[in-house]
Design a protein around this motif. Structure first.
Motif, PDB file in Angstrom:
ATOM      1  N   VAL A  51      47.262  41.712  38.655  1.00 27.06           N
ATOM      2  CA  VAL A  51      47.294  43.140  39.001  1.00 27.06           C
ATOM      3  C   VAL A  51      47.766  43.316  40.439  1.00 27.06           C
ATOM      4  O   VAL A  51      48.627  44.164  40.737  1.00 27.06           O
ATOM      5  N   LEU A  52      47.222  42.510  41.354  1.00 28.45           N
ATOM      6  CA  LEU A  52      47.624  42.592  42.761  1.00 28.45           C
ATOM      7  C   LEU A  52      49.109  42.293  42.932  1.00 28.45           C
ATOM      8  O   LEU A  52      49.841  43.051  43.592  1.00 28.45           O
ATOM      9  N   MET A  53      49.561  41.205  42.343  1.00 25.36           N
ATOM     10  CA  MET A  53      50.966  40.827  42.476  1.00 25.36           C
ATOM     11  C   MET A  53      51.889  41.815  41.773  1.00 25.36           C
ATOM     12  O   MET A  53      53.017  42.055  42.214  1.00 25.36           O
ATOM     13  N   GLY A  54      51.413  42.394  40.668  1.00 21.73           N
ATOM     14  CA  GLY A  54      52.212  43.414  39.990  1.00 21.73           C
ATOM     15  C   GLY A  54      52.437  44.634  40.868  1.00 21.73           C
ATOM     16  O   GLY A  54      53.537  45.198  40.909  1.00 21.73           O
ATOM     17  N   ARG A  55      51.400  45.051  41.575  1.00 21.61           N
ATOM     18  CA  ARG A  55      51.539  46.201  42.479  1.00 21.61           C
ATOM     19  C   ARG A  55      52.488  45.879  43.641  1.00 21.61           C
ATOM     20  O   ARG A  55      53.285  46.731  44.059  1.00 21.61           O
ATOM     21  N   LEU A  56      52.388  44.656  44.153  1.00 26.18           N
ATOM     22  CA  LEU A  56      53.313  44.251  45.211  1.00 26.18           C
ATOM     23  C   LEU A  56      54.751  44.237  44.706  1.00 26.18           C
ATOM     24  O   LEU A  56      55.677  44.654  45.410  1.00 26.18           O
ATOM     25  N   VAL A 318      52.384  47.568  24.991  1.00 24.69           N
ATOM     26  CA  VAL A 318      52.290  48.551  26.079  1.00 24.69           C
ATOM     27  C   VAL A 318      53.596  49.328  26.203  1.00 24.69           C
ATOM     28  O   VAL A 318      53.599  50.557  26.335  1.00 24.69           O
ATOM     29  N   ARG A 319      54.730  48.640  26.154  1.00 24.28           N
ATOM     30  CA  ARG A 319      56.011  49.329  26.284  1.00 24.28           C
ATOM     31  C   ARG A 319      56.308  50.230  25.096  1.00 24.28           C
ATOM     32  O   ARG A 319      57.020  51.226  25.209  1.00 24.28           O
ATOM     33  N   GLU A 320      55.765  49.894  23.915  1.00 20.33           N
ATOM     34  CA  GLU A 320      56.024  50.696  22.718  1.00 20.33           C
ATOM     35  C   GLU A 320      55.152  51.943  22.641  1.00 20.33           C
ATOM     36  O   GLU A 320      55.608  52.999  22.189  1.00 20.33           O
ATOM     37  N   TYR A 321      53.896  51.848  23.069  1.00 17.93           N
ATOM     38  CA  TYR A 321      52.950  52.925  22.803  1.00 17.93           C
ATOM     39  C   TYR A 321      52.502  53.705  24.037  1.00 17.93           C
ATOM     40  O   TYR A 321      51.978  54.808  23.904  1.00 17.93           O
ATOM     41  N   PHE A 322      52.680  53.137  25.234  1.00 22.04           N
ATOM     42  CA  PHE A 322      52.289  53.842  26.450  1.00 22.04           C
ATOM     43  C   PHE A 322      53.524  54.381  27.152  1.00 22.04           C
ATOM     44  O   PHE A 322      54.645  53.921  26.917  1.00 22.04           O
ATOM     45  N   MET A 323      53.323  55.336  28.043  1.00 17.36           N
ATOM     46  CA  MET A 323      54.441  55.930  28.758  1.00 17.36           C
ATOM     47  C   MET A 323      55.109  54.886  29.658  1.00 17.36           C
ATOM     48  O   MET A 323      54.424  54.082  30.308  1.00 17.36           O
ATOM     49  N   PRO A 324      56.449  54.873  29.726  1.00 18.33           N
ATOM     50  CA  PRO A 324      57.161  53.840  30.489  1.00 18.33           C
ATOM     51  C   PRO A 324      56.768  53.780  31.959  1.00 18.33           C
ATOM     52  O   PRO A 324      56.733  52.687  32.544  1.00 18.33           O
ATOM     53  N   ALA A 325      56.466  54.926  32.553  1.00 23.40           N
ATOM     54  CA  ALA A 325      56.121  54.936  33.976  1.00 23.40           C
ATOM     55  C   ALA A 325      54.838  54.176  34.264  1.00 23.40           C
ATOM     56  O   ALA A 325      54.574  53.800  35.404  1.00 23.40           O
ATOM     57  N   GLU A 326      54.016  53.950  33.227  1.00 21.10           N
ATOM     58  CA  GLU A 326      52.738  53.267  33.402  1.00 21.10           C
ATOM     59  C   GLU A 326      52.816  51.788  33.040  1.00 21.10           C
ATOM     60  O   GLU A 326      51.807  51.078  33.096  1.00 21.10           O
ATOM     61  N   ALA A 327      53.995  51.310  32.642  1.00 24.00           N
ATOM     62  CA  ALA A 327      54.109  49.983  32.036  1.00 24.00           C
ATOM     63  C   ALA A 327      53.620  48.872  32.962  1.00 24.00           C
ATOM     64  O   ALA A 327      52.867  47.993  32.538  1.00 24.00           O
ATOM     65  N   GLY A 328      54.046  48.897  34.228  1.00 24.91           N
ATOM     66  CA  GLY A 328      53.705  47.800  35.129  1.00 24.91           C
ATOM     67  C   GLY A 328      52.205  47.627  35.292  1.00 24.91           C
ATOM     68  O   GLY A 328      51.675  46.518  35.120  1.00 24.91           O
ATOM     69  N   ALA A 329      51.511  48.716  35.604  1.00 24.80           N
ATOM     70  CA  ALA A 329      50.066  48.630  35.832  1.00 24.80           C
ATOM     71  C   ALA A 329      49.328  48.265  34.556  1.00 24.80           C
ATOM     72  O   ALA A 329      48.381  47.472  34.576  1.00 24.80           O
ATOM     73  N   ARG A 330      49.750  48.841  33.428  1.00 27.07           N
ATOM     74  CA  ARG A 330      49.035  48.578  32.173  1.00 27.07           C
ATOM     75  C   ARG A 330      49.296  47.172  31.650  1.00 27.07           C
ATOM     76  O   ARG A 330      48.387  46.531  31.097  1.00 27.07           O
ATOM     77  N   GLY A 332      49.879  44.588  33.556  1.00 31.21           N
ATOM     78  CA  GLY A 332      49.079  43.742  34.431  1.00 31.21           C
ATOM     79  C   GLY A 332      47.608  43.761  34.065  1.00 31.21           C
ATOM     80  O   GLY A 332      46.941  42.723  34.099  1.00 31.21           O
ATOM     81  N   THR A 333      47.100  44.931  33.672  1.00 35.03           N
ATOM     82  CA  THR A 333      45.685  45.045  33.320  1.00 35.03           C
ATOM     83  C   THR A 333      45.366  44.287  32.036  1.00 35.03           C
ATOM     84  O   THR A 333      44.349  43.578  31.949  1.00 35.03           O
ATOM     85  N   VAL A 334      46.229  44.424  31.019  1.00 36.23           N
ATOM     86  CA  VAL A 334      45.979  43.714  29.760  1.00 36.23           C
ATOM     87  C   VAL A 334      46.118  42.208  29.957  1.00 36.23           C
ATOM     88  O   VAL A 334      45.325  41.422  29.420  1.00 36.23           O
ATOM     89  N   ILE A 335      47.124  41.789  30.723  1.00 36.18           N
ATOM     90  CA  ILE A 335      47.277  40.354  30.994  1.00 36.18           C
ATOM     91  C   ILE A 335      46.068  39.834  31.768  1.00 36.18           C
ATOM     92  O   ILE A 335      45.598  38.712  31.538  1.00 36.18           O
ATOM     93  N   MET A 336      45.518  40.649  32.675  1.00 38.35           N
ATOM     94  CA  MET A 336      44.304  40.262  33.388  1.00 38.35           C
ATOM     95  C   MET A 336      43.173  40.019  32.395  1.00 38.35           C
ATOM     96  O   MET A 336      42.415  39.042  32.526  1.00 38.35           O
ATOM     97  N   ALA A 337      43.060  40.878  31.380  1.00 36.53           N
ATOM     98  CA  ALA A 337      42.015  40.697  30.373  1.00 36.53           C
ATOM     99  C   ALA A 337      42.200  39.393  29.610  1.00 36.53           C
ATOM    100  O   ALA A 337      41.225  38.696  29.303  1.00 36.53           O
ATOM    101  N   THR A 338      43.450  39.048  29.290  1.00 37.64           N
ATOM    102  CA  THR A 338      43.678  37.782  28.586  1.00 37.64           C
ATOM    103  C   THR A 338      43.296  36.595  29.469  1.00 37.64           C
ATOM    104  O   THR A 338      42.763  35.595  28.973  1.00 37.64           O
ATOM    105  N   MET A 339      43.560  36.697  30.759  1.00 37.92           N
ATOM    106  CA  MET A 339      43.175  35.613  31.660  1.00 37.92           C
ATOM    107  C   MET A 339      41.653  35.494  31.761  1.00 37.92           C
ATOM    108  O   MET A 339      41.107  34.387  31.823  1.00 37.92           O
ATOM    109  N   PHE A 340      40.953  36.634  31.776  1.00 41.23           N
ATOM    110  CA  PHE A 340      39.499  36.597  31.752  1.00 41.23           C
ATOM    111  C   PHE A 340      39.010  35.917  30.482  1.00 41.23           C
ATOM    112  O   PHE A 340      38.021  35.175  30.493  1.00 41.23           O
ATOM    113  N   GLY A 341      39.706  36.195  29.370  1.00 40.97           N
ATOM    114  CA  GLY A 341      39.341  35.547  28.118  1.00 40.97           C
ATOM    115  C   GLY A 341      39.507  34.045  28.193  1.00 40.97           C
ATOM    116  O   GLY A 341      38.647  33.284  27.723  1.00 40.97           O
TER     117      GLY A 341
END
Length: 394
Positions: A51-56, A318-330, A332-341
């Motif tokens: 998430v941090l690196m995605g924002r950067l 995420v790219r199919e169902y969420f708005m494109p402007a939100e793709a980067g943050a979303r 990153g968040t889902v990938i963060m969840a997979t890493m927590f898993g």
């Protein structure tokens, strides 16, 4: 090719710990669960760092987080090599290797790749994500060879030097920014389009379901990936055989990711997730009755072929169902969840082993988590299933 190479080098952090786990456990004189904690902290750091690196990357371009990642990996491997106890070893992996190192080469590169493509986005992201498994195929046997030849500490020092030089050089080639994100066209084959109400749910609830699914699938995924070397050692086959199985598993994962990318372009990310989850569950079940050497090689290969497309499918969803402007943050968040898993699954499997003295219960635990992932995928598919049959365009 540059993106693929960066992800291959950055992935080393994920696959070194399972290989050195038996040696580290013996060196520090700790229990199996404690020896698994460095991997757990690494994956937690990996997830938060994504998430941090995605924002950067969104603000400055992907080159900046990649340069930070090069420094993080180099310093992290060096600090781990000089650790005097398991706690210092854990901190080096969690903060330097995970948070500041490997995280720069996964979620930011997936998001960056998805922004360059509209058509064939699935295969483009799959090729990028394959670097993670190319690294998984390359690093375990290489690391095992050097651990046997010079010891795990010297191996870590060599990895640190190689990572910082290679990643920093490749990062300088990634200066160009992607074009502004555009909405993906509707693919009538699977009726997916970006929406302010993804799956007919508020975005926050939809995001939460994807995150829970990401945790669940990766708790299950972590059992073989993190513990296959130790499992083979306990069975008397030796760490080298386990490293070969891990390498085979992840090499097959490369094939799986590429094939899943092609499938994803035809049936969509959600159906690809459902398919991968079902097949991963079947592979986990196969570990229960079979523990012969040849059987384990075969099951390791099947596990890699079955599960490799699961994590990249979340980026496509995420790219199919969420708005494109939100793709980067979303993403990153889902990938963060997979890493927590992955982090939770690596530690939990070691803890279950310590409590039961066997990996059978750990495999059953992974199967239960996989069923949760499968249930969420079925629910989301039901939410977007059209009331009538969709006729394909000629």
């Amino acid at each position: 090719m540059i993106t693929l190479a960066l992800m291959t080098v950055g992935a080393s952090g994920m696959y070194v710990v399972p290989v050195v786990l038996p040696a580290v456990q013996a060196d520090f004189g700790v229990a199996r669960a404690d020896a698994s904690l460095p991997y757990t902290l690494l994956m937690i750091g990996f997830g938060l760092g994504g998430v941090l690196m995605g924002r950067l990357a969104d603000r400055f371009g992907v080159m900046v987080p990649l340069l930070i990642g090069a420094a993080g990996l180099g310093l992290g491997y060096a600090a781990a090599a000089m650790a005097s106890n398991i706690w210092m070893f854990m901190l080096a992996h969690g903060f330097l290797v995970g948070l500041l190192g490997s995280s720069a080469t996964f979620a930011p590169l997936l998001a960056d790749t998805s922004l360059w493509f509209v058509r064939r986005r699935g295969i483009a992201v799959a090729v990028c994500a394959s670097g993670n498994y190319v690294g998984g195929a390359i690093w375990p046997p290489v690391v095992q060879h050097f651990v046997e030849a010079v010891g795990w500490r010297q191996t870590y020092l060599g990895l640190g030097l190689f990572s910082v030089l290679t990643m920093a050089g490749l990062a300088l080639l990634m200066r160009k920014r992607p074009p502004m994100a555009v909405a993906a066209p509707v693919n009538r084959n699977f009726a997916a389009s970006p929406s302010a109400l993804p799956f007919g749910l508020p975005p926050g609830k939809a995001q939460m379901l994807l995150c829970i699914a990401g945790v669940a699938c990766c708790v299950a995924m972590a059992m073989p990936q993190v513990h296959i070397v130790s499992y083979c050692t306990d069975l008397g086959y030796g760490a080298a055989r386990g490293a070969e199985m891990l390498s085979l598993m992840l090499a097959c994962g490369v094939v799986s990711r590429l094939v899943s990318g092609l499938i994803c372009d035809r049936i969509g990310g959600l159906r690809t997730l459902l398919l991968g989850s079902a097949l991963q569950g079947i592979a986990l079940l196969m570990f229960l009755p079979f523990n012969g050497l040849v059987s384990l090689y075969l099951i390791a290969a099947l596990f890699g072929l079955f599960q490799g497309g699961i994590v990249p499918s979340y980026a496509i969803i995420v790219r199919e169902y969420f708005m494109p402007a939100e793709a980067g943050a979303r993403v990153g968040t889902v990938i963060m969840a997979t890493m927590f898993g992955m982090a939770l699954g690596g530690w939990m499997s070691g803890k279950v082993f310590d409590l039961t003295g066997s990996y059978q219960a750990a495999f059953l635990n992974g199967i239960a988590w996989n069923l949760l992932n499968l249930g969420i995928a079925v629910f989301l598919l039901w939410r977007v299933r059209p009331p009538g049959r969709i006729t394909q365009a000629a």
